[in-house]
Design an enzyme around this catalytic site. Structure first.
Site, PDB file in Angstrom:
ATOM      1  N   ASP A  80     -25.174 -37.897  -4.535  1.00 11.80           N
ATOM      2  CA  ASP A  80     -23.789 -37.474  -4.164  1.00 11.80           C
ATOM      3  C   ASP A  80     -23.059 -38.226  -2.878  1.00 11.80           C
ATOM      4  O   ASP A  80     -23.793 -38.348  -1.710  1.00 11.80           O
ATOM      5  CB  ASP A  80     -23.427 -36.233  -4.425  1.00 11.80           C
ATOM      6  CG  ASP A  80     -24.375 -35.137  -3.303  1.00 11.80           C
ATOM      7  OD1 ASP A  80     -25.129 -34.883  -3.199  1.00 11.80           O
ATOM      8  OD2 ASP A  80     -23.531 -33.848  -2.633  1.00 11.80           O
ATOM      9  N   GLU A 142     -25.896 -31.684  -3.008  1.00 12.98           N
ATOM     10  CA  GLU A 142     -26.286 -31.231  -1.421  1.00 12.98           C
ATOM     11  C   GLU A 142     -24.713 -31.730  -0.613  1.00 12.98           C
ATOM     12  O   GLU A 142     -25.333 -30.273  -0.148  1.00 12.98           O
ATOM     13  CB  GLU A 142     -26.785 -32.213  -0.916  1.00 12.98           C
ATOM     14  CG  GLU A 142     -27.522 -32.317   0.333  1.00 12.98           C
ATOM     15  CD  GLU A 142     -26.948 -32.596   1.376  1.00 12.98           C
ATOM     16  OE1 GLU A 142     -27.061 -31.983   2.505  1.00 12.98           O
ATOM     17  OE2 GLU A 142     -25.700 -32.936   1.554  1.00 12.98           O
ATOM     18  N   GLU A 143     -23.778 -32.285  -1.567  1.00 15.29           N
ATOM     19  CA  GLU A 143     -22.764 -32.139  -0.075  1.00 15.29           C
ATOM     20  C   GLU A 143     -21.744 -30.982  -0.979  1.00 15.29           C
ATOM     21  O   GLU A 143     -20.736 -30.799  -0.127  1.00 15.29           O
ATOM     22  CB  GLU A 143     -22.469 -33.659  -0.524  1.00 15.29           C
ATOM     23  CG  GLU A 143     -22.124 -34.563  -0.384  1.00 15.29           C
ATOM     24  CD  GLU A 143     -22.358 -34.422   1.593  1.00 15.29           C
ATOM     25  OE1 GLU A 143     -22.140 -33.780   2.366  1.00 15.29           O
ATOM     26  OE2 GLU A 143     -22.579 -35.423   1.953  1.00 15.29           O
ATOM     27  N   HIS A 353     -18.630 -38.624   6.145  1.00 16.94           N
ATOM     28  CA  HIS A 353     -17.329 -37.721   6.052  1.00 16.94           C
ATOM     29  C   HIS A 353     -15.999 -37.839   6.378  1.00 16.94           C
ATOM     30  O   HIS A 353     -15.590 -36.850   7.211  1.00 16.94           O
ATOM     31  CB  HIS A 353     -17.901 -36.015   6.598  1.00 16.94           C
ATOM     32  CG  HIS A 353     -19.072 -35.659   5.401  1.00 16.94           C
ATOM     33  ND1 HIS A 353     -19.248 -34.498   5.588  1.00 16.94           N
ATOM     34  CD2 HIS A 353     -20.571 -35.663   5.543  1.00 16.94           C
ATOM     35  CE1 HIS A 353     -20.722 -33.798   4.439  1.00 16.94           C
ATOM     36  NE2 HIS A 353     -21.511 -34.865   4.644  1.00 16.94           N
TER      37      HIS A 353
END
Length: 383
Positions: A80, A142-143, A353
Site C-alpha cells: 500500500d 502498513e500505512e 509521504h
C-alpha cells in the site's frame, strides 16, 4: 541487474492505486498489486498464496515461496501507499517518470520499489540451488492499521529463519525503532449561554486542564525513560490537532484532541494508555463531563532486534553500522513470530509521504547485490 526490466516492473506497480488510509474517503483495495506480484512470482516458480485479511474486505497479503524445507529468508514489503495530492506533483503520481537520475512515482521508494529488486535477486539463482526457502511477503495496510502484518502474526505464518523488511533506509540496517500510539480524546460538556457559566459545562476549560496534565506527563516521560541509541533519546508526545466550540457567545459543548506518542522499547504502551485513561476518568467525575479516550490506529509496538546474527551480517555486508529510527514498521510483528528481523532497503524515508516521491537509480545496483548475498547466505548455502 537489468535496469530496463526493473523500471518496467516498478512502473506497473506504481500504476495500480493502492492507497491505505484510516479515512474511508481515501482507503482503497490492494488486490491489484497483490495479483500482479502473484502473477510474476508464479511465473518464476514460486508457490503462491493470496490470503484475505480477516475483517478487512478488499485487503490481501501475498506469501510466495521458492524452495522447500525449514529456515530460509523472508523478503517483506507492504503493497500500500499513503494518499497523495496529485495537484502538487510535477507529474502523474501513478505514472513512473525517470529524470535527474531517479524514478518518480507514488510508492517508488515507500515501498513498491523493493519488490522488483527482490524478484531480480531471486532470479539470480536456479530453483534447484535453493536449499532453504525464500519467501516474498507483500502485506496490506502498513500505512494505516497494520492489519496485514497483524493477521500474519495472529496466524503465525509464514515462518523463516530471518526476515528483511525493505523499508527505505538508504541500505543502512535498522536494529530498533520506537513504537507509535495515536490517540483521540473527546470531551463532551454542556453548551449554554456564555453570560452565565453555571448554565453549562465548558469542554474547552476541561481540555485546558487535560492538556496541562498531558504536558506534565510529557515532561515526566522524558525524565523517566532514556535510550541513547536514538537520536531523540526520550519518548515524545505531539499535540497534533484540536477542534471545539462553534461561537464565542456559547459555552463550548465539545472538544476533540488528537495526539501521538513515540514510545521507547522499555515503555509499555498499555501501561501508558491506562495511566491517561485513569486521569480522564477522575477529571470526568470531578467536572461532570463525558471524556472518551480511544486509539486512532492500532498502536505499533516498538522494535528491538537485540543481539542479532542478521543485524551483524547486514552490518558486515553493507559496511554500515546499524542505526535506530523514530518511525514504525512491521518489524515487531514478524519478530513476534520468532524470526530474526531487520529493517533495511533502498531509498530514503526523507522523500516518502510527500509530492514527487522518488528512488535514486544509484541505490538499485547496491540493493540488488545486497539482497542477492542475503539470499545466498540463508537459502543457497545456509550454515
Amino acid at each position: 541487474m537489468d535496469l530496463a526490466h526493473y523500471t518496467q516492473r516498478l512502473a506497473q506497480l506504481v500504476a495500480i492505486p493502492s492507497v491505505s488510509s484510516t479515512s474511508s474517503q481515501y482507503d482503497q483495495s490492494n488486490e491489484g498489486v497483490i495479483d500482479l506480484l502473484a502473477s510474476w512470482t508464479h511465473a518464476l516458480g514460486f508457490r503462491v498464496e493470496k490470503l484475505p485479511v480477516p475483517n478487512h474486505p478488499g485487503k490481501f497479503n501475498l506469501v510466495a515461496t521458492l524452495g522447500t524445507g525449514s529456515g530460509g529468508l523472508i523478503l517483506s514489503g507492504h503493497s500500500d501507499t499513503v494518499p497523495c495530492n496529485p495537484e502538487k506533483w510535477q507529474q502523474d503520481p501513478w505514472q513512473l517518470t525517470q529524470r535527474d537520475n531517479a524514478l518518480f512515482g507514488l510508492g517508488a521508494t515507500d515501498m513498491k520499489g523493493f519488490f522488483p529488486l527482490a524478484l531480480a535477486a531471486a532470479q539470480r539463482f536456479k530453483i534447484e540451488q535453493y536449499q532453504a526457502p525464500l519467501i516474498l511477503l507483500a502485506t496490506a495496510d502498513e500505512e494505516s492499521s497494520m492489519s496485514g502484518a497483524m493477521a500474519l502474526r495472529d496466524q503465525s505464518y509464514p515462518i523463516s529463519r530471518a526476515a528483511v523488511i525493505g523499508e527505505p533506509t538508504g541500505l543502512t540496517p535498522i536494529r530498533a525503532h520506537k513504537g507509535v500510539m495515536m490517540e483521540s480524546i473527546r470531551i463532551i460538556g454542556q453548551s449554554g449561554h456564555s453570560s452565565n457559566p453555571e448554565l453549562g459545562v465548558n469542554a474547552m476549560d476541561i481540555a485546558t486542564t487535560l492538556l496541562n496534565y498531558l504536558k506534565r506527563l510529557k515532561r515526566s516521560l522524558r525524565a523517566r525513560y532514556q535510550d541513547n541509541r536514538f537520536a531523540i533519546s526520550y519518548p515524545t508526545m505531539n499535540f497534533g490537532c484540536i477542534h471545539g466550540g462553534d461561537s464565542p457567545n456559547r459555552i463550548c459543548g465539545e472538544v476533540n484532541l488528537h495526539f501521538d506518542v513515540r514510545t521507547l522499547p522499555d515503555l509499555t504502551q498499555d501501561q501508558l494508555r491506562n495511566e491517561i485513561a485513569e486521569y480522564c476518568a477522575k477529571l470526568a467525575s470531578k467536572t461532570g463531563a463525558i471524556i472518551h479516550l480511544r486509539p486512532l490506529i492500532n498502536s505499533v509496538p516498538s522494535f528491538d532486534a537485540g543481539i542479532s546474527e542478521l543485524v551483524a551480517l547486514c552490518e558486515q555486508l553493507t559496511e554500515n553500522t546499524a542505526e535506530t529510527v523514530a518511525f514504525g514498521t512491521e518489524a515487531p510483528y514478524l519478530q513476534a513470530m520468532g524470526m530474526d528481523t531487520v529493517v533495511m532497503g533502498p531509498g530514503s524515508i526523507d522523500v516518502a509521504h510527500q509530492p514527487n516521491e522518488y528512488i535514486e537509480l544509484s541505490q538499485l545496483e547496491p540493493a540488488y547485490a545486497l539482497i542477492s548475498k542475503l539470499i545466498h547466505h540463508y537459502c543457497i548455502a545456509p550454515l
